[in-house]
Design a protein around this motif. Sequence first.
Motif, mmCIF file in Angstrom:
data_model
loop_
_atom_site.group_PDB
_atom_site.id
_atom_site.type_symbol
_atom_site.label_atom_id
_atom_site.label_comp_id
_atom_site.label_asym_id
_atom_site.label_seq_id
_atom_site.Cartn_x
_atom_site.Cartn_y
_atom_site.Cartn_z
ATOM 1 N N HIS A 81 0.991 -1.589 -0.105
ATOM 2 C CA HIS A 81 0.000 -0.405 -0.224
ATOM 3 C C HIS A 81 0.749 1.525 0.295
ATOM 4 O O HIS A 81 2.188 1.419 -0.258
ATOM 5 C CB HIS A 81 -1.368 0.601 0.877
ATOM 6 C CG HIS A 81 -0.106 -0.036 2.382
ATOM 7 N ND1 HIS A 81 0.346 -1.266 3.502
ATOM 8 C CD2 HIS A 81 -0.485 1.018 3.292
ATOM 9 C CE1 HIS A 81 0.798 -0.444 4.509
ATOM 10 N NE2 HIS A 81 0.620 0.714 4.578
ATOM 11 N N HIS A 83 0.259 5.427 1.588
ATOM 12 C CA HIS A 83 -0.140 6.560 2.049
ATOM 13 C C HIS A 83 -0.257 7.897 1.501
ATOM 14 O O HIS A 83 0.765 8.216 0.842
ATOM 15 C CB HIS A 83 0.299 6.602 3.902
ATOM 16 C CG HIS A 83 0.496 5.343 4.376
ATOM 17 N ND1 HIS A 83 -0.805 4.849 4.850
ATOM 18 C CD2 HIS A 83 0.936 4.913 4.790
ATOM 19 C CE1 HIS A 83 -0.596 3.709 5.573
ATOM 20 N NE2 HIS A 83 1.064 3.620 5.265
ATOM 21 N N GLU A 87 4.982 8.652 6.867
ATOM 22 C CA GLU A 87 4.909 8.008 7.632
ATOM 23 C C GLU A 87 5.323 7.916 8.618
ATOM 24 O O GLU A 87 7.059 7.368 7.783
ATOM 25 C CB GLU A 87 4.769 6.398 7.333
ATOM 26 C CG GLU A 87 4.619 5.136 8.443
ATOM 27 C CD GLU A 87 3.433 4.116 7.144
ATOM 28 O OE1 GLU A 87 3.070 4.068 5.782
ATOM 29 O OE2 GLU A 87 3.738 2.347 7.702
ATOM 30 N N HIS A 126 4.508 0.131 0.202
ATOM 31 C CA HIS A 126 5.358 -0.732 1.461
ATOM 32 C C HIS A 126 4.415 -1.911 1.789
ATOM 33 O O HIS A 126 3.361 -1.463 1.943
ATOM 34 C CB HIS A 126 5.528 0.793 2.331
ATOM 35 C CG HIS A 126 5.200 1.400 2.845
ATOM 36 N ND1 HIS A 126 4.020 2.477 1.847
ATOM 37 C CD2 HIS A 126 4.067 0.745 3.753
ATOM 38 C CE1 HIS A 126 3.278 2.452 3.399
ATOM 39 N NE2 HIS A 126 3.319 2.077 4.408
ATOM 40 N N TRP A 148 -5.355 6.112 10.165
ATOM 41 C CA TRP A 148 -4.377 5.260 9.134
ATOM 42 C C TRP A 148 -5.062 4.572 7.811
ATOM 43 O O TRP A 148 -6.111 4.048 8.513
ATOM 44 C CB TRP A 148 -4.239 4.414 10.311
ATOM 45 C CG TRP A 148 -3.335 3.125 9.125
ATOM 46 C CD1 TRP A 148 -1.618 3.301 9.341
ATOM 47 C CD2 TRP A 148 -2.973 1.992 8.985
ATOM 48 N NE1 TRP A 148 -1.041 2.715 8.923
ATOM 49 C CE2 TRP A 148 -1.707 1.595 8.177
ATOM 50 C CE3 TRP A 148 -4.670 0.613 8.524
ATOM 51 C CZ2 TRP A 148 -1.937 0.171 7.422
ATOM 52 C CZ3 TRP A 148 -4.234 -0.009 7.678
ATOM 53 C CH2 TRP A 148 -3.135 -0.990 7.456
HETATM 54 FE FE LIG Z 1 1.973 1.825 5.639
#
Ligand SMILES: [Fe+2]
Length: 179
Positions: A81, A83, A87, A126, A148
């Motif tokens: 995935h 983001h 992170e 990642h 998240w």
């Molecule tokens: Fe992640």
Amino acid sequence: MKAYWFDNLPGDQREAHDSGREVSSEYLNKLGIMYFNYPNVEDVNSLAAKRKYKNRDEITISPTTMGDVYEDKVKMFFNEHLHEDEEIRYILDGGGFFDVRSDGDEWVRIKLEKYDLMIMPAGIYHRFTTDTQNYTKAMRLFKEDPKWTPLNRGAETDNNEYREAYLKMRDGSAPIPSH
Ligand SMILES: [Fe+2]
Ligand SMILES: CSCCC(=O)/C(O)=C/O
């Protein structure tokens, strides 16, 4: 922290899967990853203040704290995935592995242990797994509300603006935007 090329061999994701070929900190930096070892939490507080991170939480990923859902969570974190935010993870106890995609789309495995802090850029593909201790206690830092939001890799993420910005950053043509 130790970084190496993932061996791609079948077997439990929680095993080391160490190919024996190390990856340098310089290469991690090129991927946009920063790493620190902070035995003193004051250093984490300073980093958070400098980068304007207002919030944080703690997560303990283990069968003891998660019970029946532990195995499902471990599988979920291991889905590739990205983001749309940077992170930042600080390991408070135990350890685990973050796998990140290299420029050639190979997996680089990053082993994190107690007091390791890692910053991953928005848009990098990642995944995460606990190791064979089955115990990761981590602090998650957030600029705004603790949330998240993983976007699993697929056609949509390949065109995602944060993914495209990450790739531009990799080829040196642009900085990564932030929310
Ligand atoms: Fe992640
Ligand atoms: C070690 S924190 C839990 C995993 C997580 O937050 C994440 O984004 C994995 O990719």
